[in-house]
Design a protein around this motif. Structure first.
Motif, mmCIF file in Angstrom:
data_model
loop_
_atom_site.group_PDB
_atom_site.id
_atom_site.type_symbol
_atom_site.label_atom_id
_atom_site.label_comp_id
_atom_site.label_asym_id
_atom_site.label_seq_id
_atom_site.Cartn_x
_atom_site.Cartn_y
_atom_site.Cartn_z
ATOM 1 N N ALA A 117 64.873 56.940 62.914
ATOM 2 C CA ALA A 117 64.631 56.639 64.328
ATOM 3 C C ALA A 117 63.400 57.346 64.875
ATOM 4 C CB ALA A 117 65.848 57.014 65.168
ATOM 5 N N SER A 118 62.905 58.347 64.157
ATOM 6 C CA SER A 118 61.714 59.062 64.601
ATOM 7 C C SER A 118 60.952 59.562 63.390
ATOM 8 C CB SER A 118 62.098 60.243 65.509
ATOM 9 O OG SER A 118 62.907 61.172 64.798
ATOM 10 N N GLY A 119 59.715 59.942 63.630
ATOM 11 C CA GLY A 119 58.875 60.428 62.551
ATOM 12 C C GLY A 119 57.463 59.934 62.742
ATOM 13 N N SER A 120 56.534 60.496 61.984
ATOM 14 C CA SER A 120 55.141 60.103 62.179
ATOM 15 C C SER A 120 54.420 59.900 60.839
ATOM 16 C CB SER A 120 54.426 61.161 63.019
ATOM 17 O OG SER A 120 54.564 62.456 62.431
ATOM 18 N N PRO A 121 54.665 58.785 60.182
ATOM 19 C CA PRO A 121 55.688 57.786 60.506
ATOM 20 C C PRO A 121 57.007 58.086 59.792
ATOM 21 C CG PRO A 121 54.290 56.962 58.766
ATOM 22 C CD PRO A 121 53.769 58.335 59.094
ATOM 23 N N ALA A 122 58.094 57.519 60.316
ATOM 24 C CA ALA A 122 59.385 57.648 59.644
ATOM 25 C C ALA A 122 59.368 56.864 58.342
ATOM 26 C CB ALA A 122 60.506 57.136 60.549
ATOM 27 N N LEU A 123 58.565 55.798 58.305
ATOM 28 C CA LEU A 123 58.476 54.933 57.136
ATOM 29 C C LEU A 123 57.171 54.148 57.228
ATOM 30 C CD1 LEU A 123 60.747 54.615 54.953
ATOM 31 C CD2 LEU A 123 61.294 52.434 56.019
ATOM 32 N N THR A 124 56.531 53.942 56.100
ATOM 33 C CA THR A 124 55.395 53.027 56.034
ATOM 34 C C THR A 124 55.864 51.771 55.304
ATOM 35 O OG1 THR A 124 53.758 54.805 56.000
ATOM 36 C CG2 THR A 124 53.060 52.650 55.169
ATOM 37 N N VAL A 125 55.718 50.632 55.941
ATOM 38 C CA VAL A 125 56.157 49.368 55.346
ATOM 39 C C VAL A 125 54.943 48.494 55.084
ATOM 40 C CG1 VAL A 125 57.525 47.267 55.657
ATOM 41 C CG2 VAL A 125 58.401 49.469 56.480
ATOM 42 N N VAL A 126 54.769 48.122 53.824
ATOM 43 C CA VAL A 126 53.700 47.224 53.422
ATOM 44 C C VAL A 126 54.346 45.879 53.089
ATOM 45 C CG1 VAL A 126 51.846 46.783 51.775
ATOM 46 C CG2 VAL A 126 52.388 49.140 52.453
ATOM 47 N N THR A 127 53.888 44.822 53.720
ATOM 48 C CA THR A 127 54.507 43.516 53.482
ATOM 49 C C THR A 127 53.488 42.393 53.590
ATOM 50 O OG1 THR A 127 56.345 42.053 54.094
ATOM 51 C CG2 THR A 127 55.203 43.187 55.902
ATOM 52 N N ASN A 128 53.745 41.328 52.853
ATOM 53 C CA ASN A 128 52.964 40.101 53.009
ATOM 54 C C ASN A 128 53.771 39.032 53.734
ATOM 55 O OD1 ASN A 128 54.740 39.676 50.794
ATOM 56 N ND2 ASN A 128 53.427 38.035 50.012
ATOM 57 N N ALA A 129 54.901 39.437 54.333
ATOM 58 C CA ALA A 129 55.780 38.501 55.032
ATOM 59 C C ALA A 129 55.586 38.634 56.540
ATOM 60 C CB ALA A 129 57.237 38.761 54.667
ATOM 61 N N LEU A 130 55.134 37.577 57.169
ATOM 62 C CA LEU A 130 54.839 37.625 58.597
ATOM 63 C C LEU A 130 56.081 37.890 59.430
ATOM 64 C CD1 LEU A 130 52.392 34.581 58.796
ATOM 65 C CD2 LEU A 130 51.792 37.002 59.000
ATOM 66 N N ASN A 131 57.219 37.310 59.043
ATOM 67 C CA ASN A 131 58.428 37.499 59.851
ATOM 68 C C ASN A 131 58.916 38.941 59.787
ATOM 69 O OD1 ASN A 131 59.225 36.911 57.071
ATOM 70 N ND2 ASN A 131 61.332 36.926 57.826
ATOM 71 N N ILE A 132 58.799 39.575 58.618
ATOM 72 C CA ILE A 132 59.216 40.975 58.478
ATOM 73 C C ILE A 132 58.296 41.874 59.303
ATOM 74 C CG2 ILE A 132 59.328 42.907 56.857
ATOM 75 C CD1 ILE A 132 60.402 40.957 54.777
ATOM 76 N N ALA A 133 57.004 41.643 59.218
ATOM 77 C CA ALA A 133 56.057 42.432 60.010
ATOM 78 C C ALA A 133 56.336 42.289 61.501
ATOM 79 C CB ALA A 133 54.626 42.000 59.696
ATOM 80 N N GLY A 134 56.643 41.057 61.930
ATOM 81 C CA GLY A 134 56.931 40.825 63.339
ATOM 82 C C GLY A 134 58.168 41.558 63.825
ATOM 83 N N GLU A 135 59.208 41.587 62.986
ATOM 84 C CA GLU A 135 60.440 42.273 63.383
ATOM 85 C C GLU A 135 60.260 43.789 63.444
ATOM 86 O OE1 GLU A 135 64.253 41.320 62.087
ATOM 87 O OE2 GLU A 135 63.861 39.195 61.730
ATOM 88 N N LEU A 136 59.470 44.336 62.526
ATOM 89 C CA LEU A 136 59.352 45.793 62.449
ATOM 90 C C LEU A 136 58.232 46.362 63.313
ATOM 91 C CD1 LEU A 136 59.974 46.513 58.652
ATOM 92 C CD2 LEU A 136 61.606 46.609 60.552
ATOM 93 N N ALA A 137 57.297 45.511 63.743
ATOM 94 C CA ALA A 137 56.154 45.999 64.520
ATOM 95 C C ALA A 137 56.568 46.631 65.833
ATOM 96 C CB ALA A 137 55.169 44.862 64.768
ATOM 97 N N VAL A 138 57.739 46.265 66.350
ATOM 98 C CA VAL A 138 58.209 46.833 67.618
ATOM 99 C C VAL A 138 58.821 48.218 67.429
ATOM 100 C CG1 VAL A 138 58.606 44.562 68.619
ATOM 101 C CG2 VAL A 138 60.471 45.715 67.394
#
Length: 259
Positions: A117-138
């Motif tokens: 829930a927090s961190g800088s960053p808590a996780l780095t996500v690399v994806t080629n999926a537009l829907n996944i990027a859209g959900e996690l970008a927020v």
């Protein structure tokens, strides 16, 4: 039954059988023949099927359901698999996620983990999926890296040399693969060769590789290989996996987690 639910059911039946008659489909779904005719006409307008006299056939020789119509298939298994995969990821890691319904659920499972829930960053996500990027970008605590490329409408994945260019410059801790098929002899595979090529590069940039696949995809092979079984560290599947199939993967040196 809602229209979306009917459409999903009709398209799944078409994939399984190749063709459907109006009366046959009406009986299976418990609706009127007039409703099925209207559904067929509307799906044909979207080029999801080809109308025939009294029914419909699949659209084209190589047919694959778009992602939005796959979400209801084996939904409970995919949720369990996704949670188990998310548990394999440590805070602060860089995670690669390919496209697909199961990996989309993995992204959602990561998003609700309390320790992320927090961190800088808590996780780095690399994806080629537009829907996944859209959900996690927020999620401001997540660093989202999206490859370039040309969007593939069936899976929302970016493919092609632009995606290769980004992935060739990074390294990640774990790559999570959504696959069409996974077999000890033939490896992990997809239906589309361009999609497989991007996923293959994601694997090559990862310290460890996790395949997230429900039991229906095990022991099968598909057109385009992503990577050999020897490149996979962990398989996460559901409890319906055949014991003999699980044993073969374990004998190949793959850790198998059933959820």
């Amino acid at each position: 039954m809602s229209r979306d639910a009917r459409w999903k059911s009709l398209l799944e039946l078409l994939v399984e059988r190749g063709r459907l008659d109006v009366e046959e489909a009406a009986a299976e779904l418990g609706v009127s023949a007039a409703t099925i005719r209207r559904d067929f006409d509307q799906l044909a307008e979207q080029q999801m099927l080809v109308r025939t006299r009294g029914g419909a056939v699949v659209h084209g020789v190589s047919y694959e359901l778009p992602l939005r119509y796959k979400t209801a298939r084996r939904a409970s298994e995919k949720l369990r698999i996704a949670r188990a995969v998310a548990d394999l990821v440590a805070p602060g890691e860089a995670v690669g996620l390919t496209g697909g319904t199961t990996t989309t659920e993995v992204a959602r499972a990561l998003a609700v983990r309390g320790d992320l829930a927090s961190g800088s960053p808590a996780l780095t996500v690399v994806t080629n999926a537009l829907n996944i990027a859209g959900e996690l970008a927020v999620r401001p605590q997540f660093k989202i890296v999206v490859t370039g490329g040309v969007a593939r409408p069936q899976s929302y994945e970016l493919i092609g040399p632009l995606a290769d260019g980004v992935l060739g410059q990074i390294t990640i801790d774990v790559a999570v693969l959504g696959v069409v098929a996974f077999d000890v002899a033939h490896g992990a595979a997809a239906n589309d060769e361009a999609e497989a090529a991007v996923n293959r590069l994601l694997c090559e940039r990862a310290a460890r590789v996790v395949v997230a696949a429900d039991s229906s995809k095990l022991g099968r092979r598909a057109f385009a290989r992503i990577c050999p079984a020897a490149s996979v560290d962990t398989l996460v599947t559901d409890t319906a996996a055949e014991p003999e199939t699980v044993r073969r993967f374990e004998e190949a040196g793959i850790r198998v987690v059933t959820a």
